[in-house]
Design an enzyme around this catalytic site. Sequence first.
Site, short mmCIF file in Angstrom:
data_model
loop_
_atom_site.label_atom_id
_atom_site.label_comp_id
_atom_site.label_asym_id
_atom_site.label_seq_id
_atom_site.Cartn_x
_atom_site.Cartn_y
_atom_site.Cartn_z
N HIS A 206 0.87 -1.18 0.00
CA HIS A 206 0.00 0.00 0.00
C HIS A 206 0.90 1.22 0.00
O HIS A 206 1.54 1.52 1.00
CB HIS A 206 -0.93 0.01 1.20
CG HIS A 206 -1.77 1.25 1.27
ND1 HIS A 206 -2.49 1.71 0.18
CD2 HIS A 206 -1.98 2.16 2.26
CE1 HIS A 206 -3.10 2.83 0.51
NE2 HIS A 206 -2.80 3.12 1.76
N ASP B 50 1.35 4.82 0.12
CA ASP B 50 0.97 6.21 0.39
C ASP B 50 2.02 7.09 -0.28
O ASP B 50 3.20 7.05 0.09
CB ASP B 50 0.93 6.48 1.88
CG ASP B 50 -0.12 5.63 2.57
OD1 ASP B 50 -1.31 5.83 2.30
OD2 ASP B 50 0.26 4.76 3.39
N ASP C 45 -7.58 1.56 2.13
CA ASP C 45 -7.39 2.38 3.33
C ASP C 45 -8.24 3.64 3.31
O ASP C 45 -7.93 4.62 3.99
CB ASP C 45 -5.91 2.74 3.47
CG ASP C 45 -5.55 3.19 4.88
OD1 ASP C 45 -6.32 2.88 5.81
OD2 ASP C 45 -4.50 3.83 5.05
N HIS D 77 -5.64 9.86 0.22
CA HIS D 77 -6.30 10.07 1.51
C HIS D 77 -5.39 10.73 2.54
O HIS D 77 -5.88 11.53 3.34
CB HIS D 77 -6.85 8.73 2.05
CG HIS D 77 -5.90 7.59 1.97
ND1 HIS D 77 -5.76 6.82 0.84
CD2 HIS D 77 -5.04 7.06 2.87
CE1 HIS D 77 -4.86 5.87 1.04
NE2 HIS D 77 -4.40 6.01 2.26
#
Length: 895
Positions: A13, A15, A125, A350
Amino acid sequence: MANKKAHVISHTHWDREWYLPYEKHHMLLIEFMDTLLDTLEKDPEYKSFHLDGQTIILEDYLQVRPEKRELLTKMIKDGRIHIGPWYILQDEWLTSSEANVRNLQVGHDDAKMYGDVCKVGYFPDSFGNMGQAPQMLQQAGIETAVFGRGVKPTGFNNEVSGEAFESPYSEMYWESPDGSKVLGVLFANWYCNGMEAPTDKEKLVEYWNSKLEGAAHFASTDHMLFMNGCDHQPVQTDLSEALRNAGEFFKDVEFIHSNFPEYIEAIKAELPDNLVTIHGELRSQQTDGWCTLANTASARIYLKQMNAKCQTLFEKVAEPVATLAHKMGMDYPHHLFTYGWKVLMQNHPHDSICGCSVDEVHREMVSRFEKAEQVALHIIDEAMKFIKAKLDTMKFKNISEEAEPFFVINPTGHTKTGLVELNVEVAKKYFAPNYVQGAIDDANHATVPAYKIVDENGNEVNGEIVELGLHFGYDLPKDKFRQPYMCQQLKVTVEVDALEAFGIRRLALIPVDTKVEAEGSLVKEGRILENAFISAKVEDNGSITITDKTTGHTFEEQCIYEDHGDLGNEYIYFMPLGEKPITSKDAKAQVRVVKNLPHVAEIETKVTINIPKSANEQLDKEMRELVWFNGRKAQRVEETIPMEITTVYTLERLGKGIKVKTSFVNEAIDHRVRALFTTKLDTPFHYADSIFEVAKRDTVPSKEWKNPCNAQHQQAFINVHDENVGLTVANIGLNEYELLRDGENTIALTIHRGTRELGDWGVFPTPEAQCLGYQEVEFEIIPHGKDVYASYIEAYQFQIPFAAMQTVVQVGEVKEYAPIIVPTAGEGIIYSSLKLNHEGNVVTRWYSVSDKEANLTLDADMNMFMSNLLEENHGAVEHTVTVNPYQIITLGFDK
């Protein structure tokens, strides 16, 4: 023979920016991708990798490693790397409906350049999930969504409790309000439940005993999902060995290095009949309420305001205006839109738009927003110039040889009324050799006549003209060097009454011998704003009492200000224990009329409240010791400082609401400021604008809810209504609200929140998240009767400006302008977009916020076809279509 199957899906994941600045994460991404490609080349048993559902990873990698494009493309085409369907992993609540669509469209377009799109709705997420996601996914040909939040109760570090709420299984059906349904798969043990699988034969027994038991607890079939990765997780290069060794010890389990398409196909074949269906928004409402992360909606509000402005410029102005220009012959700038949207969407992950990263991240975001805005403004300027060159304005010559014409565009799908402001240049003197100082002198000494504003028929139009004085400007011709000039500049504000959807209105300044002051006043008895629809009295404490003249209903105590301490973080608000709010309810306001014209009036108030300067030293100590936010005992200091809040209430002659601009200089830290709007309406529900819907929400949370704060997300507005009357509060970039459980259904709109830390695993100070300095916010208070949908449209229109530009008296091709489409929308049908698709077709999107079907008619001189969110042609339809309850409908027109 194995009767259980462990599907291990490798992923990371990623980010893009978070607790480290973007470029630090970027450099780590290059290292990660190099390792991934090397592993795929060297280990044929390492079957595939899920690249986090976001194609921007490919761009970021190839920016530094362009020589790897061929190998990367081969791995994607061979099915070793799975990409898409998104461009970025966005926060769904804080990005607009159309931004969510552009994210899906760009992700699909980019993925197709490399290979197949992974048709999985990937939300690992997201801080909760939008209610219309199933409908949106279905329209993109996606039948399954996987997500990490919103359904089951999660606590610290995303641990899942054993108590089932909405679903007893990881698998469930997820249904949108319109009835669209997809298979939903919850990461019940988070998306790291298969990370760092051991190869050591002693360790793997303990590891897999625990992991298999945890997955089996929630799985509805014999196929168990294990996510081999986590946030920024490096590639597990020895995974093939780890799975071989696990298979030797667990003979009743088949370990499969899997991927989402294979896993989903496998579980679909064995799903039990008792799967539950969950409906609409997934907001973790059946939890203790501490970890919904809804307060990211108020972290760094300046980012939300910049985002709202940029989104509106692209989707509600640039795209429709460019479409109108295209209809007149301009090439539609697909390439510029793609670039601009990508720059904007790079702020939509996000951890970015949520404001929950370190300060360096959000400083860079400001620069991106500015770049995106410049792209949108350029597109608008070019399209408006093209339209300007096509419009005939010779009617004004018959009125006056000295007319200064301009035109106004309504870029929306609903009739629009309001004020337009633009600068008009007169006495323009271009520089020339030996005529620089002369141009300055001539422009400076030019006599600027008095003007009135008229339409094409010579009818005078309400407005205001203010002389701004000498101004330097320049043209940028397409065929020569820039052309500088000096001029006299006027600021023109004009009242536009009921301009039709996608309509153009030509107006002009006409010289008059004597300036006659227009008669009329919207200010009554010193501090009452009143037009045909509203009467609003400014009270001694600076609040406003609004009476809806169409219903006779009065709403008191509108715009009381409230201040509270905040010991939380960028994710979560936490009020000091036992603290009482400080409000402006008993303040004594300074009140003055700042504008009183026939078409608009403004009253300004100033109130001062004394608030604590900061939290006390206990908060520093608790942060250093990693005391979890809701275990903190700190309070605010006794020392107070004054906070002066300036409010300007504006009423337009034709306005249906009171527009409000609030400003203050924030000098305190660790606190939250809200504007309060008392409704006193007896209803258990309220309504919040969200993604392609107006979500109906319970005001009182579930019995499991422990958090004193029940703040939630909104897009354009929040509404409370009963059977007869209601109140809508619209906003620009103010995404957090709360319905107070005070017996009066008071709307609390967050206008500032300051905190000192990121708030995840460890201490990441964020002093810039305190948002010190000058702050300004805008909202509109709209009372209404039974026609709640009219108030919604008013709220949507509040966010969207007219487009306007000065032109000249000229012969043009377009003498009698007809809108590109003439929409007639039934009750509850809302306009969303007008643009061109990649095939060059005009497409327009609308959606229903009603539980009843209604008709949508789009009159146009083109044949119409049914489309979807990917804007594909799904066959011809008549110009009148039935829109089902809560349906998102995209319609296209043949070229």
